[in-house]
Design a protein around this motif. Structure first.
Motif, short mmCIF file in Angstrom:
data_model
loop_
_atom_site.label_atom_id
_atom_site.label_comp_id
_atom_site.label_asym_id
_atom_site.label_seq_id
_atom_site.Cartn_x
_atom_site.Cartn_y
_atom_site.Cartn_z
N PRO A 141 0.69 -1.24 0.07
CA PRO A 141 -0.04 0.07 -0.05
C PRO A 141 0.88 1.23 0.02
O PRO A 141 0.59 2.15 -0.54
N LYS A 142 1.99 1.18 0.66
CA LYS A 142 2.93 2.33 0.71
C LYS A 142 3.72 2.58 -0.54
O LYS A 142 3.65 3.75 -1.11
N ARG A 143 3.72 1.42 -1.22
CA ARG A 143 4.50 1.72 -2.57
C ARG A 143 3.53 2.55 -3.48
O ARG A 143 3.89 3.37 -4.40
N GLU A 144 2.25 1.92 -3.42
CA GLU A 144 1.16 2.51 -4.46
C GLU A 144 1.13 3.92 -4.00
O GLU A 144 0.95 4.60 -5.07
N ARG A 145 1.18 4.35 -2.73
CA ARG A 145 1.01 5.71 -2.50
C ARG A 145 2.08 6.48 -2.89
O ARG A 145 1.65 7.82 -3.40
N ILE A 146 3.24 5.84 -2.70
CA ILE A 146 4.62 6.64 -3.05
C ILE A 146 4.45 7.17 -4.71
O ILE A 146 4.91 8.20 -5.14
#
Length: 367
Positions: free
Chosen positions: A276-281
């Motif tokens: 989820p963090k990778r997608e946000r970044i």
């Protein structure tokens, strides 16, 4: 050649037109008719040649929406690629009753299970998560028509050979197999030919190695001085959007921490960063809300981001092809691009290989 001439239906042609896609690329021209006809295909083409649509378009033509079975499966090595292919598939879904599921680690498995209960025609997955579904008996591939191995070379490089073979064994005996890869080394060929019958081999010549509109420079430094050298360069250049490439996850972690401490607006992506963090970044970077993206090669593979003005090779890549692949992220669509490569004396041999490959002695930048 346009897509109608390749046998793609009017609805999909209209969707492509809305995205400004009217002419087929060479890989699409050579692959689509064969895939539509049900033939096995091995295709070798670089990222950015339109290979995702080369397999997605005929898959959409061949799926029967009224048959509530999984008819097509696309296996891809990284979550980022799965997301990108899913985004393209969802655009094509418009007005067609085709259910698409993205299945990769880090994404809520509950939501995936719920979607699978309602029936899914096309699955786009990473090998680990797909095997997880197969073991749970939530995915049945016995009626599969088409199996795509996307970025097959990277899949083998990342050690997914056994998983891929297990998935093929679980699939229907008579399915069509498509293998797409940036490089066709012997390992990829061996895997492909073992599971294919009389495949059509499509090879798209590599585009001229280095793009004229990318200005390249080298900074000669020592590994222990590299961080200071990078910071000096970033302060001097102050780019609009830049990607900084590191060799390992640990180097990316350390660099992110050091740049944050010096007040640079940066985020890192690699395979240990939660999904989820990778997608946000990635979303923030695409929207230019982050100035610097620190990345490893695996995490960045296949990513197509507009607006990247600068590429910094904090660590020299191990192969000259990887260098070309990295710097090709800038200077897109006729825009000017800039790349800077930081080299330690121990990197001399690889630097010479790169310069031989691109037929250019890269100018040195003095700080």
């Amino acid at each position: 050649m346009n897509f109608k001439e390749l046998g793609i239906n009017n609805e999909i042609c209209d969707i492509l037109k809305k995205s400004g896609i009217t002419e087929a690329t060479p890989i699409q021209e050579q692959s689509i008719p064969a895939i539509k006809a049900g033939r096995d295909v091995i295709a070798e083409a670089q990222t950015g040649t339109g290979k995702t649509l080369a397999f997605l378009l005929p898959i959409f033509e061949n799926i029967s929406p009224s048959v509530n079975e999984t008819q097509a499966l696309i296996i891809t090595p990284t979550r980022e690629l799965a997301i990108q292919i899913t985004e393209q598939a969802k655009k094509l879904q418009d007005g067609k009753n085709i259910n698409v599921l993205a299945a990769y680690g880090g994404k809520d498995i509950g939501a995936q299970l719920k979607k699978l209960k309602n029936g899914v025609h096309l699955i786009i997955a990473t090998p680990g998560r797909l095997l997880d579904h197969i073991k749970r008996n939530t995915v049945n591939l016995k009626k599969l028509k088409t199996l795509v191995l996307d970025e097959a070379d990277q899949m083998l490089l990342m050690g997914f050979k056994n998983e891929v073979e297990s998935i093929i064994k679980e699939s229907s005996k008579s399915h069509q197999t498509l293998c797409f890869s940036a490089t066709m080394d012997s390992a990829v060929k061996k895997l492909a030919y073992r599971y294919m019958s009389d495949p059509l081999v499509v090879t798209i010549e590599k585009v001229k190695v280095t793009l004229e509109n990318i200005h390249q420079e080298v900074v000669e430094t020592l590994d222990r001085e590299k961080r200071n050298a990078l910071c000096t360069v970033l302060e001097q250049d102050n780019p609009f959007m830049a990607i900084i490439f590191c060799r390992t996850k640990r180097r990316a972690d350390e660099l992110e921490l050091a740049l944050h401490q010096r007040g640079f607006d940066c985020e890192k992506i690699h395979s240990d960063v939660p999904q989820p963090k990778r997608e946000r970044i990635m979303k923030a970077f695409r929207n230019a809300d982050i100035q610097y993206l620190i990345a490893t090669d695996v995490a960045s593979r296949g990513l197509d981001i507009n607006g990247v003005t600068h590429i910094y090779n904090y660590d020299i890549p191990e192969k000259s092809e990887t260098y070309i692949h990295r710097i090709g992220r800038t200077g897109r669509a006729g825009e000017e691009g800039y790349t800077c490569l930081f080299v330690d004396p121990k990197d001399t041999r690889i630097l010479e290989e790169i310069e031989t490959k691109i037929k250019l002695k890269i100018p040195r930048r003095s700080l």
